[in-house]
Scaffold this motif. Structure first.
Motif, short mmCIF file in Angstrom:
data_model
loop_
_atom_site.label_atom_id
_atom_site.label_comp_id
_atom_site.label_asym_id
_atom_site.label_seq_id
_atom_site.Cartn_x
_atom_site.Cartn_y
_atom_site.Cartn_z
N SER A 80 -24.88 -44.78 47.75
CA SER A 80 -26.13 -44.65 47.53
C SER A 80 -26.71 -43.33 46.92
N GLY A 81 -28.00 -43.38 46.64
CA GLY A 81 -28.59 -42.21 46.09
C GLY A 81 -28.62 -42.52 44.59
N ASP A 82 -28.97 -41.41 43.76
CA ASP A 82 -29.48 -41.57 42.33
C ASP A 82 -28.27 -42.02 41.51
N GLY A 83 -27.26 -42.22 41.67
CA GLY A 83 -26.13 -42.49 40.81
C GLY A 83 -25.19 -41.27 40.15
N SER A 84 -25.63 -40.14 40.49
CA SER A 84 -24.91 -38.93 40.13
C SER A 84 -23.55 -38.43 40.74
N ALA A 85 -22.91 -37.82 40.17
CA ALA A 85 -21.59 -37.28 41.02
C ALA A 85 -21.64 -36.44 42.13
N SER A 86 -22.91 -35.81 42.02
CA SER A 86 -23.21 -35.01 42.98
C SER A 86 -23.61 -35.67 44.44
N ALA A 87 -24.14 -37.12 44.27
CA ALA A 87 -24.26 -37.90 45.43
C ALA A 87 -23.26 -38.82 45.73
N GLY A 88 -22.01 -38.53 45.09
CA GLY A 88 -20.98 -39.08 45.42
C GLY A 88 -20.24 -40.41 44.68
N TRP A 89 -21.07 -40.66 43.33
CA TRP A 89 -20.92 -41.67 42.74
C TRP A 89 -19.75 -41.38 41.99
N PRO A 90 -18.76 -42.40 41.41
CA PRO A 90 -17.40 -41.95 40.53
C PRO A 90 -17.88 -41.67 39.06
N GLU A 91 -17.23 -40.65 38.40
CA GLU A 91 -17.71 -40.46 37.31
C GLU A 91 -16.75 -41.15 36.24
N MET A 92 -17.00 -41.39 34.95
CA MET A 92 -16.32 -42.12 34.22
C MET A 92 -14.78 -41.94 33.96
N ALA A 93 -14.45 -40.54 34.33
CA ALA A 93 -12.92 -40.46 34.36
C ALA A 93 -12.40 -41.37 35.29
N GLN A 94 -12.90 -41.79 36.32
CA GLN A 94 -12.62 -42.44 37.48
C GLN A 94 -12.63 -43.90 37.18
N TRP A 95 -13.15 -44.38 36.10
CA TRP A 95 -13.09 -45.91 35.98
C TRP A 95 -11.59 -46.22 35.46
#
Length: 256
Positions: A55-70
């Motif tokens: 949830s949130g704005d899609g940022s890494a700081s909001a817990g969303w995975p970064e592309m390195a985790q794809w």
């Protein structure tokens, strides 16, 4: 489905046929020039088949995975092959027979081709395709004011293997390629993934998650939260993030 108010990505709504017209507008993601679709081992392996609600704005700081985790494109595609083999029947009898292995191979080719032409990451194209149609090449058209046909449920797209009840088996490679390119490069009446990416800033994972939200809904909530779907699928962007990190069969804990 995107840029159409009141669209739902579940493919459970009222549907109507789409004409075979409206060629792709050939949009290119200007900031995606570093994309290399020939590199099919471009991620963090196969990831994990689990679902985590974001949830949130899609940022890494909001817990969303970064592309390195794809996950890598090859691992992602292979992990979803059995999913695509049963996708049509699982969506309902009006979606025709399940994909053949040849048709699944043609999806690979179509995604790679669209990625090469538009600079949109091939993993993201595949994730949207799976989200919109489960990868069923004979998926029916949805319509909430604008027809959304094909694998990408493209805005007034020009390609389908299920038109006016006329189901094509096998689905020609030209139709599969057109479906994927319409959703990625856009049509004459609506942006594709490349065009939406160009409206944002940057080429990080957040830009892709925001694009997923807009592709489904047509806009992003003023709050910036990607879990606010309005009349569309609230979990859409979260689903995309999970697909990109290895989710295939695991039960989702995201409330629609």
């Amino acid at each position: 489905m995107y840029l159409t108010l009141l669209c739902a990505a579940s493919l459970l709504g009222i549907v109507s046929p789409a004409p075979l017209s409206a060629p792709a507008s050939n949009q290119v993601f200007a900031l995606g020039a570093a994309n290399h679709p020939t590199d099919i081992n471009d991620g963090a392996g196969a990831g994990s088949d689990i679902y985590r609600t974001y949830s949130g704005d899609g940022s890494a700081s909001a817990g969303w995975p970064e592309m390195a985790q794809w996950v890598s494109f090859e691992d992602m595609f292979n992990a979803n092959k059995n999913f695509m083999r049963v996708s049509c029947v699982n969506l309902g009898s009006d979606n025709g027979p399940d994909n053949s292995d040849e048709e699944i191979d043609q999806i690979w080719d179509a995604v790679q081709s669209a990625s090469s032409q538009t600079n949109v990451d091939h993993r993201f194209i595949l994730a949207i395709l799976l989200q919109e149609s489960n990868g069923c090449v004979r998926v029916r058209t949805t319509d909430n004011g604008v027809p959304n046909p094909g694998l990408m449920q493209a805005h007034n797209g020009g390609f389908s293997c299920n038109t006016n009840g006329n189901i094509q088996t096998p689905c020609p490679a030209s139709e599969i390629t057109g479906m994927v390119l319409d959703g990625t490069a856009g049509t004459l009446t609506g942006d594709g993934l490349a065009g939406i990416l160009n409206q944002g800033a940057g080429k990080d994972a957040k830009a892709y998650y925001r694009t997923a939200r807009q592709y489904n809904t047509g806009s992003i909530a003023e709050s910036g939260n990607l879990d606010e779907g309005g009349y569309s699928t609230s979990c859409y962007a979260s689903d995309i993030a999970n697909r990109l990190t290895g989710w295939v069969w695991a039960v989702s804990n995201c409330a629609l």
